[in-house]
Design an enzyme around this catalytic site. Sequence first.
Site, PDB file in Angstrom:
ATOM      1  CG  ASN A   6      -1.793   1.193   1.351  1.00  0.00           C
ATOM      2  OD1 ASN A   6      -1.857   2.000   0.419  1.00  0.00           O
ATOM      3  ND2 ASN A   6      -2.481   1.343   2.474  1.00  0.00           N
ATOM      4  CG  PHE A   7       3.088   2.731  -3.467  1.00  0.00           C
ATOM      5  CD1 PHE A   7       3.851   1.762  -2.858  1.00  0.00           C
ATOM      6  CD2 PHE A   7       3.362   3.044  -4.808  1.00  0.00           C
ATOM      7  CE1 PHE A   7       4.865   1.098  -3.545  1.00  0.00           C
ATOM      8  CE2 PHE A   7       4.375   2.391  -5.500  1.00  0.00           C
ATOM      9  CZ  PHE A   7       5.122   1.424  -4.876  1.00  0.00           C
ATOM     10  CE  LYS A   8      -0.206   3.122   4.876  1.00  0.00           C
ATOM     11  NZ  LYS A   8      -0.024   3.209   6.319  1.00  0.00           N
ATOM     12  CG  HIS A  87      -6.000   1.918   5.442  1.00  0.00           C
ATOM     13  ND1 HIS A  87      -5.508   2.826   6.339  1.00  0.00           N
ATOM     14  CD2 HIS A  87      -4.995   1.043   5.197  1.00  0.00           C
ATOM     15  CE1 HIS A  87      -4.241   2.512   6.625  1.00  0.00           C
ATOM     16  NE2 HIS A  87      -3.911   1.433   5.943  1.00  0.00           N
ATOM     17  CD  GLU A  89      -2.809   5.433   6.892  1.00  0.00           C
ATOM     18  OE1 GLU A  89      -2.822   5.404   5.646  1.00  0.00           O
ATOM     19  OE2 GLU A  89      -1.888   4.949   7.566  1.00  0.00           O
ATOM     20  CD  GLU A 156      -3.342  -2.345   7.427  1.00  0.00           C
ATOM     21  OE1 GLU A 156      -2.220  -2.537   6.979  1.00  0.00           O
ATOM     22  OE2 GLU A 156      -4.030  -1.360   7.126  1.00  0.00           O
ATOM     23  N   GLY A 162       2.821   2.265  10.855  1.00  0.00           N
ATOM     24  CA  GLY A 162       3.784   3.349  10.670  1.00  0.00           C
ATOM     25  C   GLY A 162       4.613   3.668  11.897  1.00  0.00           C
ATOM     26  CB  SER A 192       5.440  -1.922  12.038  1.00  0.00           C
ATOM     27  OG  SER A 192       5.121  -0.559  12.278  1.00  0.00           O
TER      28      SER A 192
HETATM   29  P1  13P Z   1       3.138   0.374   7.699  1.00  0.00           P
HETATM   30  O1  13P Z   1       3.638  -0.896   7.063  1.00  0.00           O
HETATM   31  O2  13P Z   1       3.885   1.596   7.267  1.00  0.00           O
HETATM   32  O3  13P Z   1       3.031   0.229   9.191  1.00  0.00           O
HETATM   33  O4  13P Z   1       1.632   0.600   7.161  1.00  0.00           O
HETATM   34  C1  13P Z   1       0.728  -0.439   7.255  1.00  0.00           C
HETATM   35  C2  13P Z   1      -0.524  -0.083   6.520  1.00  0.00           C
HETATM   36  O5  13P Z   1      -1.274   0.769   6.946  1.00  0.00           O
HETATM   37  C3  13P Z   1      -0.770  -0.770   5.250  1.00  0.00           C
HETATM   38  O6  13P Z   1      -2.054  -0.535   4.781  1.00  0.00           O
END
Ligand code: 13P
Length: 232
Positions: A6-8, A87, A89, A156, A162, A192
């Site tokens: 997931n590049f976000k 998600h 976020e 998650e 993160g 992570s």
């Molecule tokens: P990280 O791997 O940066 O913790 O992010 C996880 C995530 O939110 C994937 O969708």
Amino acid sequence: MRFVANFKMNHTRASTQEYIQELNAHLEGVDSGNVLLFPPATALCEASGKIDIGAQNAYFEINGAFTGEIGLEQLGEFGIKKILIGHSERREILGESQEFIAKKFEFFKANGFEIIYCIGEPLSVREQGQEALFEYLFSEFDGIDTSYDNFTIAYEPIWAIGTGVSATIEDIELVHNRLKAQFNKELLYGGSVKVDNIADIAKIDSVDGVLVGSASLKAGGFAELIKKGLIA
Ligand code: 13P
């Protein structure tokens, strides 16, 4: 074992194309269908080599007056049939409610998409114990048709996203075993995941794959993570 990046809100169209080329070059010997990438909307493209492409987000309409959104028509241009929904976020920063998320789920289900559906608790809930934890996680399935076939769950925990600190093996097993018993769906873990911990996470029976943010951003690093996960 599935590896999902997931590049976000990272990478451009150009750098995503370079990434796909570089990652594919590292994936000789890896079975097709195990690597999925969610680039930002501006970098959406067709699947290429061993890498399938999905959308991080889309609106629950074909097209129309929804400023700033993309819909089925825009995804169709690239043959995209996979979407990330729920998600944390988007729930927390973009304010998506459970009702709104359920509408998205219904629309993309009706259009035969594979839905990678994210759930996860904040630290304040985790600290209240197991009953509160599962009550919270199960509430994130309100309005969701969990009998839908083409449906993958990504657990998650928000406190592990993160932060560099993944959930422990015991934390992951506790939730994944319960989700497996309840829904019997493919289960991804996210939060992570990195080269240093993928081997231990991949060994957990109820983990069918990983959803990776930060550690997926460089093609070489993600390729290493995939290789370590496959031999675990
Ligand atoms: P990280 O791997 O940066 O913790 O992010 C996880 C995530 O939110 C994937 O969708």
